[in-house]
Design a protein around this motif. Structure first.
Motif, PDB file in Angstrom:
ATOM      1  N   UNK A 294       0.778  -1.132  -0.104  1.00  0.00           N
ATOM      2  CA  UNK A 294       0.194  -0.049   0.015  1.00  0.00           C
ATOM      3  C   UNK A 294       0.953   1.280  -0.099  1.00  0.00           C
ATOM      4  N   UNK A 295       0.411   2.151  -0.728  1.00  0.00           N
ATOM      5  CA  UNK A 295       1.121   3.559  -0.858  1.00  0.00           C
ATOM      6  C   UNK A 295       2.557   3.565  -1.486  1.00  0.00           C
ATOM      7  N   UNK A 296       2.976   2.548  -2.190  1.00  0.00           N
ATOM      8  CA  UNK A 296       4.334   2.440  -2.355  1.00  0.00           C
ATOM      9  C   UNK A 296       4.690   2.788  -3.672  1.00  0.00           C
ATOM     10  N   UNK A 297       3.668   3.052  -4.646  1.00  0.00           N
ATOM     11  CA  UNK A 297       3.931   3.460  -5.922  1.00  0.00           C
ATOM     12  C   UNK A 297       3.609   4.883  -6.210  1.00  0.00           C
ATOM     13  N   UNK A 298       4.342   5.684  -6.945  1.00  0.00           N
ATOM     14  CA  UNK A 298       3.978   6.959  -7.567  1.00  0.00           C
ATOM     15  C   UNK A 298       3.560   6.712  -9.094  1.00  0.00           C
ATOM     16  N   UNK A 299       2.253   7.275  -9.300  1.00  0.00           N
ATOM     17  CA  UNK A 299       1.851   6.967 -10.481  1.00  0.00           C
ATOM     18  C   UNK A 299       2.250   8.164 -11.647  1.00  0.00           C
ATOM     19  N   UNK A 300       2.542   8.180 -12.906  1.00  0.00           N
ATOM     20  CA  UNK A 300       3.033   9.208 -13.594  1.00  0.00           C
ATOM     21  C   UNK A 300       2.115   9.350 -15.078  1.00  0.00           C
ATOM     22  N   UNK A 369      -6.429   2.527  -6.542  1.00  0.00           N
ATOM     23  CA  UNK A 369      -5.765   1.126  -6.061  1.00  0.00           C
ATOM     24  C   UNK A 369      -4.871   1.611  -4.780  1.00  0.00           C
ATOM     25  N   UNK A 370      -4.861   0.748  -3.767  1.00  0.00           N
ATOM     26  CA  UNK A 370      -4.223   0.711  -2.558  1.00  0.00           C
ATOM     27  C   UNK A 370      -2.625   0.964  -2.645  1.00  0.00           C
ATOM     28  N   UNK A 371      -2.196   0.433  -3.732  1.00  0.00           N
ATOM     29  CA  UNK A 371      -0.644   0.467  -3.894  1.00  0.00           C
ATOM     30  C   UNK A 371      -0.040   1.892  -4.315  1.00  0.00           C
ATOM     31  N   UNK A 372      -1.061   2.727  -5.027  1.00  0.00           N
ATOM     32  CA  UNK A 372      -0.763   4.122  -5.486  1.00  0.00           C
ATOM     33  C   UNK A 372      -0.840   5.140  -4.178  1.00  0.00           C
ATOM     34  N   UNK A 373       0.455   5.671  -3.925  1.00  0.00           N
ATOM     35  CA  UNK A 373       0.700   6.683  -2.990  1.00  0.00           C
ATOM     36  C   UNK A 373       1.116   8.076  -3.372  1.00  0.00           C
ATOM     37  N   UNK A 374       1.164   8.230  -4.740  1.00  0.00           N
ATOM     38  CA  UNK A 374       1.432   9.760  -5.286  1.00  0.00           C
ATOM     39  C   UNK A 374       1.193   9.831  -6.671  1.00  0.00           C
ATOM     40  N   UNK A 375       0.987  11.134  -7.187  1.00  0.00           N
ATOM     41  CA  UNK A 375       0.569  11.210  -8.470  1.00  0.00           C
ATOM     42  C   UNK A 375       1.412  12.374  -9.230  1.00  0.00           C
ATOM     43  N   UNK A 376       2.390  12.054 -10.051  1.00  0.00           N
ATOM     44  CA  UNK A 376       2.995  12.859 -10.664  1.00  0.00           C
ATOM     45  C   UNK A 376       2.159  13.458 -12.148  1.00  0.00           C
TER      46      UNK A 376
END
Length: 488
Positions: A294-300, A369-376
């Motif tokens: 959870x919250x480990x991926x930054x989405x770009x 999604x629970x894995x996404x923790x940030x958004x560029x």
């Protein structure tokens, strides 16, 4: 979700978006909500856009399967050399000169006469005249933030004050755009560079400049304006707009309204536009996300139209790699200006360990999604309100149009983002990713969750947006009754 009781003949609304990804999806969501509330809807695309939907949507059969909801198309009149041909400036011209006649012809052929038009605000060049000729009311839907609308609306004031267009291109880099202005109602501490970038041309006849001016000024030629925002998000600007127009409806975030519709109803009516895109989605990215904490991926993702330089792509790549965080990066085939999106040598090793690249995805599903923790992000309003709704903090790299003001509010007013410099440097990006995703981002993540809760309240029972949607339905119904009477 409360349903407005409609007696007598159902209102029949024609919805027409500007032919672009984010505008299309925002109008689809409003149309779906209106249909759920009991209205008949005819959704009008251009032939070109509708064919793209047919090619790329996940469920082709649901496009025209629901009773009381139909898709129709008109020609945009643009000669194309291929299916991938895209000239946005030519589109702006054709909206003004070729759309009226086919739209009127379509309206005349519909089995049930339309009783109201809901038009994208930037289609008002012909839809206001069309409504007059058809003898029916029209409402304009601005798929922007209140701030995005206001800073676009104020372009005429910039010209009147001699601040725009720019005298020459040196004004883009000499600090002129850092000037603070204090005369836009409801907006404090705004700099010139926070306003709509269409103003920063050196050509008074620039097509986009004049399109923005005329489009937003048309807001005074109708009595009803709809905005995809919610009151608590932009209270001071919303209050100003309420003083400017007879009727203003803040109805967002629309997806949160739709989330209240029971799944069985969506399945029965075959209306669920979450997966409707003008590009082919790659669902494999969700398999990759499933394996992450959870919250480990930054989405770009920089949206559907942003163009970047190859050098910027390289800096983004190494900035993400050096941050040592997982990343899901959407790289469109046409993302890089005039070149292929070639990643730098040696980057694949980092990609295998930490990243996943796709050409397109269902963004709202990714953000939730629970894995996404940030958004560029490029700070387009569709992306911004989706991120706020999901409670995901942002790294902001605004590109054009209303994106600078969205960035300003994300970082300074709502405190849910960090701004990346326009001149991309890998070291800066890496540092910002580490801050956002690490311990230093705790405050921003907390703020993001607070705004998510406020968005849910706005779209919940007795929320401001929910009440505005019901008022909108009641107004459409009343206006439609008058239209039916006039039709005899």
């Amino acid at each position: 979700m409360d349903r407005v009781v409609i007696t007598g003949k159902k209102p029949h609304v024609i919805c027409i978006p500007i032919p672009a990804q984010s505008h299309l999806l925002a109008m689809l969501k409003l149309a779906e909500l209106l249909h759920h509330k009991g209205l008949q809807v005819t959704f009008v695309n251009t032939d070109y856009i509708h064919n793209k939907l047919l090619q790329n949507s996940v469920d082709l059969h649901s496009l025209d399967a629901s009773s009381g909801f139909r898709f129709e198309t008109i020609s945009d009149g643009i000669p194309r050399t291929s299916e991938d041909y895209d000239d946005s400036k030519l589109l702006l011209e054709h909206i003004q000169i070729t759309f009226l006649t086919p739209f009127l012809d379509l309206a005349a052929k519909l089995p049930t006469p339309p009783t109201c038009i809901i038009s994208d605000g930037f289609m008002s060049f012909f839809t206001i005249e069309a409504a007059q000729k058809l003898g029916i009311p029209i409402m304009l839907y601005w798929t922007l933030s209140a701030g995005g609308f206001m800073t676009t609306y104020q372009i005429q004031s910039l010209i009147d004050k001699g601040l725009a267009p720019l005298k020459d291109e040196s004004y883009l880099t000499n600090g002129y755009l850092d000037t603070i202005i204090d005369w836009i109602p409801g907006m404090d501490g705004i700099r010139l560079k926070d306003l709509n970038s269409a103003a920063w041309t050196t050509d008074p006849a620039d097509r986009l400049l004049n399109f923005c001016i005329k489009g937003t000024q048309n807001s005074h030629n109708v009595t009803h304006n709809i905005l995809h925002t919610f009151d608590a998000l932009e209270p001071s600007i919303v209050n100003v707009l309420l003083s400017m127009y007879p009727h203003v409806y803040t109805v967002g975030p629309l997806q949160l309204h739709l989330n209240h519709i029971p799944a069985e109803e969506k399945q029965r009516k075959m209306l669920n536009f979450d997966g409707y895109n003008l590009r082919k989605e790659e669902p494999e990215c969700f398999q990759w996300l499933q394996s992450k904490e959870p919250n480990s991926v930054i989405y770009v993702n920089f949206g559907s139209t942003t163009k970047i330089l190859l050098q910027d792509l390289i800096e983004f790549a190494w900035g993400l790699a050096n941050s040592n965080h997982y990343f899901l990066w959407i790289i469109r085939s046409d993302l890089v200006v005039g070149e292929s999106s070639a990643l730098p040598p040696g980057f694949e090793e980092h990609l295998e360990k930490k990243g996943f690249i796709a050409s397109w995805c269902s963004q709202e599903k990714v953000l939730n999604h629970p894995a996404v923790g940030g958004f560029l992000t490029h700070c387009g309003w569709g992306s911004t309100i989706e991120s706020l709704s999901a409670g995901v903090p942002m790294i902001c790299w605004p590109y054009l149009w209303d994106q600078p003001i969205n960035c300003r509010y994300i970082c300074n007013e709502w405190e849910v983002g960090l701004e990346l410099g326009k001149d991309v440097k890998r070291e800066e990006l890496s540092k910002l990713v580490q801050e956002l995703m690490g311990e230093g981002g705790h405050k921003i993540r907390k703020k993001a969750m607070e705004w998510q809760q406020k968005a849910r309240c706005a779209t919940g029972p007795n929320g401001s947006s929910s009440m505005n949607v019901n008022k909108l339905i009641q107004e459409i119904t009343m206006l439609s009754r008058n239209t039916y009477k006039s039709l005899g």
